[in-house]
Write a protein that holds these residues in place. Structure first.
Motif, PDB file in Angstrom:
ATOM      1  N   LEU A   1     -46.080 -11.503 -12.987  1.00  0.00           N
ATOM      2  CA  LEU A   1     -46.322 -10.963 -14.326  1.00  0.00           C
ATOM      3  C   LEU A   1     -46.437  -9.450 -14.320  1.00  0.00           C
ATOM      4  O   LEU A   1     -46.073  -8.797 -15.298  1.00  0.00           O
ATOM      5  CB  LEU A   1     -47.577 -11.607 -14.925  1.00  0.00           C
ATOM      6  N   LEU A   2     -46.916  -8.870 -13.236  1.00  0.00           N
ATOM      7  CA  LEU A   2     -46.973  -7.416 -13.145  1.00  0.00           C
ATOM      8  C   LEU A   2     -45.557  -6.832 -13.098  1.00  0.00           C
ATOM      9  O   LEU A   2     -45.292  -5.804 -13.719  1.00  0.00           O
ATOM     10  CB  LEU A   2     -47.774  -6.981 -11.925  1.00  0.00           C
ATOM     11  N   ASP A   3     -44.647  -7.497 -12.410  1.00  0.00           N
ATOM     12  CA  ASP A   3     -43.257  -7.041 -12.397  1.00  0.00           C
ATOM     13  C   ASP A   3     -42.649  -7.101 -13.797  1.00  0.00           C
ATOM     14  O   ASP A   3     -41.905  -6.218 -14.201  1.00  0.00           O
ATOM     15  CB  ASP A   3     -42.415  -7.883 -11.440  1.00  0.00           C
ATOM     16  N   VAL A   4     -42.953  -8.159 -14.535  1.00  0.00           N
ATOM     17  CA  VAL A   4     -42.449  -8.280 -15.904  1.00  0.00           C
ATOM     18  C   VAL A   4     -42.986  -7.129 -16.751  1.00  0.00           C
ATOM     19  O   VAL A   4     -42.235  -6.482 -17.489  1.00  0.00           O
ATOM     20  CB  VAL A   4     -42.842  -9.640 -16.531  1.00  0.00           C
ATOM     21  N   ALA A   5     -44.276  -6.832 -16.620  1.00  0.00           N
ATOM     22  CA  ALA A   5     -44.882  -5.739 -17.378  1.00  0.00           C
ATOM     23  C   ALA A   5     -44.251  -4.396 -17.002  1.00  0.00           C
ATOM     24  O   ALA A   5     -43.934  -3.583 -17.881  1.00  0.00           O
ATOM     25  CB  ALA A   5     -46.391  -5.704 -17.138  1.00  0.00           C
ATOM     26  N   LEU A   6     -44.038  -4.149 -15.715  1.00  0.00           N
ATOM     27  CA  LEU A   6     -43.415  -2.894 -15.272  1.00  0.00           C
ATOM     28  C   LEU A   6     -41.975  -2.785 -15.768  1.00  0.00           C
ATOM     29  O   LEU A   6     -41.527  -1.710 -16.163  1.00  0.00           O
ATOM     30  CB  LEU A   6     -43.459  -2.791 -13.751  1.00  0.00           C
ATOM     31  N   LYS A   7     -41.265  -3.900 -15.794  1.00  0.00           N
ATOM     32  CA  LYS A   7     -39.893  -3.891 -16.298  1.00  0.00           C
ATOM     33  C   LYS A   7     -39.884  -3.564 -17.785  1.00  0.00           C
ATOM     34  O   LYS A   7     -39.039  -2.798 -18.257  1.00  0.00           O
ATOM     35  CB  LYS A   7     -39.231  -5.245 -16.031  1.00  0.00           C
ATOM     36  N   GLU A   8     -40.823  -4.127 -18.540  1.00  0.00           N
ATOM     37  CA  GLU A   8     -40.925  -3.828 -19.973  1.00  0.00           C
ATOM     38  C   GLU A   8     -41.220  -2.351 -20.199  1.00  0.00           C
ATOM     39  O   GLU A   8     -40.625  -1.722 -21.083  1.00  0.00           O
ATOM     40  CB  GLU A   8     -42.010  -4.692 -20.620  1.00  0.00           C
ATOM     41  N   ILE A   9     -42.118  -1.793 -19.411  1.00  0.00           N
ATOM     42  CA  ILE A   9     -42.459  -0.369 -19.530  1.00  0.00           C
ATOM     43  C   ILE A   9     -41.242   0.480 -19.177  1.00  0.00           C
ATOM     44  O   ILE A   9     -40.900   1.426 -19.891  1.00  0.00           O
ATOM     45  CB  ILE A   9     -43.661  -0.010 -18.636  1.00  0.00           C
ATOM     46  N   GLY A  10     -40.567   0.151 -18.087  1.00  0.00           N
ATOM     47  CA  GLY A  10     -39.410   0.911 -17.633  1.00  0.00           C
ATOM     48  C   GLY A  10     -38.267   0.904 -18.627  1.00  0.00           C
ATOM     49  O   GLY A  10     -37.503   1.869 -18.717  1.00  0.00           O
ATOM     50  N   GLU A  11     -38.142  -0.170 -19.382  1.00  0.00           N
ATOM     51  CA  GLU A  11     -37.080  -0.260 -20.379  1.00  0.00           C
ATOM     52  C   GLU A  11     -37.498   0.331 -21.719  1.00  0.00           C
ATOM     53  O   GLU A  11     -36.741   0.285 -22.683  1.00  0.00           O
ATOM     54  CB  GLU A  11     -36.632  -1.711 -20.539  1.00  0.00           C
ATOM     55  N   GLY A  12     -38.718   0.867 -21.780  1.00  0.00           N
ATOM     56  CA  GLY A  12     -39.174   1.519 -22.991  1.00  0.00           C
ATOM     57  C   GLY A  12     -39.611   0.579 -24.099  1.00  0.00           C
ATOM     58  O   GLY A  12     -39.669   0.962 -25.264  1.00  0.00           O
ATOM     59  N   LEU A  13     -39.951  -0.646 -23.738  1.00  0.00           N
ATOM     60  CA  LEU A  13     -40.354  -1.635 -24.738  1.00  0.00           C
ATOM     61  C   LEU A  13     -41.848  -1.601 -25.042  1.00  0.00           C
ATOM     62  O   LEU A  13     -42.280  -2.190 -26.028  1.00  0.00           O
ATOM     63  CB  LEU A  13     -39.951  -3.033 -24.267  1.00  0.00           C
ATOM     64  N   LEU A  14     -42.628  -0.941 -24.190  1.00  0.00           N
ATOM     65  CA  LEU A  14     -44.068  -0.830 -24.404  1.00  0.00           C
ATOM     66  C   LEU A  14     -44.439   0.628 -24.613  1.00  0.00           C
ATOM     67  O   LEU A  14     -43.939   1.513 -23.926  1.00  0.00           O
ATOM     68  CB  LEU A  14     -44.850  -1.351 -23.199  1.00  0.00           C
ATOM     69  N   GLU A  15     -45.327   0.851 -25.544  1.00  0.00           N
ATOM     70  CA  GLU A  15     -45.881   2.175 -25.773  1.00  0.00           C
ATOM     71  C   GLU A  15     -47.409   2.056 -25.736  1.00  0.00           C
ATOM     72  O   GLU A  15     -47.954   0.971 -25.824  1.00  0.00           O
ATOM     73  CB  GLU A  15     -45.440   2.719 -27.119  1.00  0.00           C
ATOM     74  N   TYR A  16     -48.066   3.179 -25.632  1.00  0.00           N
ATOM     75  CA  TYR A  16     -49.526   3.164 -25.637  1.00  0.00           C
ATOM     76  C   TYR A  16     -50.007   4.338 -26.466  1.00  0.00           C
ATOM     77  O   TYR A  16     -49.284   5.305 -26.710  1.00  0.00           O
ATOM     78  CB  TYR A  16     -50.080   3.253 -24.200  1.00  0.00           C
ATOM     79  N   GLU A  17     -51.230   4.238 -26.915  1.00  0.00           N
ATOM     80  CA  GLU A  17     -51.874   5.351 -27.602  1.00  0.00           C
ATOM     81  C   GLU A  17     -53.362   5.287 -27.306  1.00  0.00           C
ATOM     82  O   GLU A  17     -53.913   4.228 -27.040  1.00  0.00           O
ATOM     83  CB  GLU A  17     -51.616   5.326 -29.094  1.00  0.00           C
ATOM     84  N   PHE A  18     -53.997   6.442 -27.335  1.00  0.00           N
ATOM     85  CA  PHE A  18     -55.428   6.516 -27.094  1.00  0.00           C
ATOM     86  C   PHE A  18     -56.160   6.397 -28.429  1.00  0.00           C
ATOM     87  O   PHE A  18     -55.727   6.956 -29.440  1.00  0.00           O
ATOM     88  CB  PHE A  18     -55.808   7.845 -26.439  1.00  0.00           C
ATOM     89  N   ALA A  19     -57.272   5.701 -28.409  1.00  0.00           N
ATOM     90  CA  ALA A  19     -58.113   5.615 -29.587  1.00  0.00           C
ATOM     91  C   ALA A  19     -58.857   6.940 -29.747  1.00  0.00           C
ATOM     92  O   ALA A  19     -59.192   7.596 -28.750  1.00  0.00           O
ATOM     93  CB  ALA A  19     -59.112   4.471 -29.440  1.00  0.00           C
TER      94      ALA A  19
END
Length: 72
Positions: free
Chosen positions: A52-70
């Motif tokens: 699952l960590l590989d899946v998450a890293l792949k999603e991040i690498g493909e630009g599908l996940l973003e983050y923001e600080f509260a």
């Protein structure tokens, strides 16, 4: 952990602490039943060895996940 996925994810999120938090949170979401936003390799699914960590890293690498600080 797949080093190719990690290298690609590091290009999107350069701060290693933020990358680890975002990837871990997404991996937890996947473990709780979240659907992956990337296509998984058929051989990994058949063998049941999807990391699952590989899946998450792949999603991040493909630009599908973003983050923001509260706000503080």
């Amino acid at each position: 952990m797949n080093n190719a996925y990690l290298a690609k994810a590091k290009q999107k999120i350069t701060d290693p602490q933020i990358l680890s938090v975002v990837a871990a949170k997404r991996a937890r979401q996947l473990a709780a039943g979240g659907r992956p936003m990337v296509k998984l390799a058929d051989e990994d699914i058949k063998e049941g060895c999807v990391n699952l960590l590989d899946v998450a890293l792949k999603e991040i690498g493909e630009g599908l996940l973003e983050y923001e600080f509260a706000p503080a």
